[in-house]
Write an enzyme that holds these catalytic residues in place. Structure first.
Site, PDB file in Angstrom:
ATOM      1  N   GLY A 217       2.580 -10.607   3.261  1.00  0.00           N
ATOM      2  CA  GLY A 217       3.611  -9.809   3.462  1.00  0.00           C
ATOM      3  C   GLY A 217       3.231  -8.509   2.574  1.00  0.00           C
ATOM      4  N   CYS A 250      -2.821  -3.380  -0.777  1.00  0.00           N
ATOM      5  CA  CYS A 250      -1.457  -3.544  -0.901  1.00  0.00           C
ATOM      6  C   CYS A 250      -1.108  -4.304  -2.310  1.00  0.00           C
ATOM      7  CB  CYS A 250      -1.012  -4.694   0.143  1.00  0.00           C
ATOM      8  SG  CYS A 250      -1.956  -6.200   0.312  1.00  0.00           S
ATOM      9  N   GLU A 340       7.174  -0.082  -0.892  1.00  0.00           N
ATOM     10  CA  GLU A 340       5.704  -0.117  -0.702  1.00  0.00           C
ATOM     11  C   GLU A 340       5.241   1.400  -0.179  1.00  0.00           C
ATOM     12  OE1 GLU A 340       2.391  -2.941   0.578  1.00  0.00           O
ATOM     13  OE2 GLU A 340       3.956  -2.284   2.310  1.00  0.00           O
TER      14      GLU A 340
END
Length: 502
Positions: A217, A250, A340
């Site tokens: 994710g 990420c 993000e």
């Protein structure tokens, strides 16, 4: 007859799957030593081409810094190989003579590997090696925006594997990447497992495909700087991480959260190391380019430098600015700085106590990024443990750069470019994915007791518990309630468990 592109891509996947299934069938005859020679060859080829592939990736995608992508390619090749080289992944993994149980590795079959544009070539090398190490073949679905460099990385890995004795078509890559091709690959009856690295929608599609899937994710990890931290080193780690490949990993930090008593010191150090604090007007200008109209991350800012992003936003920053930051108070989907941002841009939050900072970090993670990664900079072991116990994450990085620590470069966790987010993040695993996640374990167990033994144990347990005794026929005598049966059953099972663990 000329087929439409989507139909051509679907047929291509079907053809690739036939070859992949045959290659994996042949691989089943290989022992551990032969598998390891193939993995070594892939690692060496990846390292030899690390710079070439890095430059190709930056040229094709426009994301990141090629020098940093060289390090990523090494992480996905030689660094990974050093970590997995001694793993037992073929045949009998474990044999317990005393308990008379064998554990046997069973490959999952064909791995469907979805590759992102942010870390394209390194992810190909990584997924190819862990798939083969576990005895699987692999079919790669490239992101269309990184097709050339992904295909080249797959070609390099495939040719190295074949030269080392691997079956033909062990490592293959789709030549016509379409949504239809990716869906066909994920849903194909011969797909053993899907390794999905990419956007949230794609990962959800993998989990709803009907085949087993391991997905990642979004990351949105805050970095908490606690009052006992070495502040210069904490800022160095954050700057190293957020500028590494321009923030495309990420696991990299997306916000700084700190205590009010050290706020000014943290900001001063941030500025001293090349950070730029946006004023309210500048913050609004940058905010407008962080997200698209549909409230998803703007791909135009991904992997770009702080200077490029400032230019895009129409603001002026000092030469040498490395990271942009904006002071914020609110967290939510409509507040881009709390989400993000795969580029050198940070939200900056201040709270009065570490407990309130803890709550703010949880709010940021629950907004986006649950199950992924966060960082704490502190020398107070009690607070570090509290964060480790309470945060909805799979990785807590302590006094290190999150991007590099999360993938196992500056920490001793497994080197990986697919980072599981656990159940809280909607993932099937919280691991840094390794070959052990790409095999099943068959257990062979000898019988060690007979039914008569179980009945005798039951009699003894009943006697000890003061419950009605078993009759000679094995049935319960007298008036026995459901509660009696429940109590006896639990006692028997506990007795068996105690004997096994003795």
């Amino acid at each position: 007859m000329i087929l439409d592109r989507d139909l051509q891509s679907i047929q291509e996947v079907r053809d690739l799957m036939v070859k992949a299934k045959q290659a994996q069938k042949e691989l089943l005859e290989f022992d551990q030593a032969r598998i390891d020679r193939i993995c070594l060859a892939i690692a060496q080829a990846g390292a030899a081409n690390a710079e070439k592939l890095a430059k190709m990736a930056v040229e094709e995608t426009g994301f990141g810094v090629w020098q940093d992508k060289v390090l990523k390619n090494l992480l996905g090749s030689t660094i990974l190989y050093d970590y997995i080289k001694d793993m037992k992944t073929i045949g009998i993994l474990k044999e317990d003579k005393e308990k008379q149980i064998m554990e046997i590795a069973v490959p999952m079959g064909v791995v469907a590997a979805l590759i992102p544009s942010t870390n394209p070539t390194s992810t190909v090398l990584y997924k190819a090696m862990i798939s083969v190490k576990a005895g699987n073949s692999i079919v790669i679905s490239p992101h269309p925006n990184a097709k050339k460099c992904i295909q080249e990385a797959a070609r390099i890995a495939s040719e190295a594997a074949t030269a080392a004795g691997a079956p033909e078509n062990l490592i293959q890559c789709i030549d016509i990447p379409t949504i239809q091709a990716t869906n066909e690959l994920m849903r194909h009856k011969d797909t053993g497992v899907i390794l999905a690295t990419g956007g949230e929608a794609m990962v959800k599609a993998a989990y709803s495909s009907g085949n087993p899937a391991l997905g990642v994710g979004p990351g949105n990890g805050p970095a908490f700087i606690e009052r006992s931290a070495d502040i210069p080193k904490a800022i160095k780690h954050i700057m190293d991480s957020k500028t590494f490949d321009n923030g495309t990993i990420c696991a990299s930090e997306q916000s700084i959260v700190t205590e009010s008593c050290i706020r000014d010191t943290v900001i001063a150090e941030f500025k001293a190391q090349g950070g730029y604090m946006l004023n309210p007007e500048e913050s609004q200008k940058v905010e407008r380019i962080l997200m698209r109209a549909n409230n998803t991350m703007n791909p135009a800012i991904v992997g770009k430098s702080a200077q490029v992003i400032a230019d895009m936003a129409g603001i002026s920053v000092p030469e040498g600015t490395r990271v942009l930051a904006s002071e914020q108070t609110e967290v939510g989907k409509k507040y881009p700085y709390s989400r993000e941002k795969l580029c050198p841009v940070l939200g900056f939050f201040t709270e009065d106590t570490w407990e309130k900072c803890c709550e703010k970090c949880i709010a940021i993670l629950e907004n986006e990024g649950s199950g992924h990664t966060m960082t704490i900079h502190s020398s107070d072991e009690r607070i570090i443990r509290e964060f480790a116990l309470r945060k909805p994450i799979s990785r807590l990085m302590i006094n290190t750069a999150a991007a590099l620590g999360g993938v196992g470069a500056t920490t001793n966790i497994a080197p990986a470019l697919t980072l599981g987010c656990g159940a809280v993040g909607g993932s099937a695993s919280s691991d840094n994915i390794t070959p052990m996640n790409l095999l099943n374990i068959r257990r062979a167990a000898y019988g060690v007791r007979e039914l008569e033994d179980l009945r005798e144990q039951a009699k003894q347990v009943c006697a000890q518990a003061g419950a009605p005794a078993l009759s000679g026929s094995g049935s319960l005598g007298g008036n026995v309630s459901a509660a009696d049966i429940e109590r006896i059953t639990r006692a028997v099972l506990q007795n068996i468990l105690n004997q096994k663990n003795a």
